[in-house]
Scaffold this motif. Sequence first.
Motif: not given
Length: 302
Positions: A111-140
């Motif tokens: 949450s703190a990282e999301l707040r920092r990203a938004e304060a730096n004017h990143h579009n977190i609504d568009a960015l989060m789906p890309r971060l999830v789709a980029g690679r799986g979480f099978g071994d996480a």
Amino acid sequence: MTRGRHANLVYVATDRPDDSHITPHPADDPDATARSVLYGVLQHVGAELSAHETITAEQEAWGSVAQLAAEYETIAQAAQHDRFATLVRDSGLTPDEAEDTIHSEEFGALSAELRRAEANHHNIDALMPRLVAGRGFGDADDIASVLHHRLARATARPAGSGRTRQVPQLIAGLIPEAAGEMSAEMQIALTERRELIEQRADAILDRAISEKQDWALGLGEPPVEPRSVAAWNRQAITVAAYRDRYGITAKTPLGPAPDSDAQKIDAARAAAALARLRDIAAQASEPDTRRPQGRDRRGLAR
């Protein structure tokens, strides 16, 4: 002790024990002299603070940037919890993965990282789906921790570049502002603490300059040109806030190297502010070649 018109005398008894002391006393030493006993007494600092000193110490601790920033971030996390939880659920994770992420101990850091990203004017609504789709979480082991790491790497720089890059929304140049919808009570609480943080940093800077403290002298000479004063103050307040947040008492502006990841981020911001201060000072010292010769600063003929 005596109070005399011409002299004040101090008498120190070394020939009999002092029953009022339960701890070792300098006079317990058979070889003690009046001078050595008096030296021991003068070296002693009472553990009890006066009521005024206690109040002052409490006010200093509870009014510090460290305390106010901690309060701000705690309130911000509560205020943005539902919004960020919805963001995670809509990011492309399975329902079970989303719930595991939201209930993870690392969700606060995410949450703190999301707040920092938004304060730096990143579009977190568009960015989060890309971060999830980029690679799986099978071994996480912890999806929240993985997302935190991916988000930090993707938003290491403010959004945009060159002239399109916007100034980050940071309180006193350090603390990311909380954005988005939230209750009126939360918004009021955050606004109050933002104002207190800025007032505190400004007061520290003013005092340091008026007292000619070493670290303030290390910022360079404040400019006199009105157009440069506001920019200089904004950067100097960031350095003051950094020092107060991490209890830095060194004579140099930034003090010793940071010893935590959170402090390293703030140290980088403070170092950038210090570099800008020196740029402002250098620009202020350069002659203004844009003004036609024979005219003053208002453009009037001499």
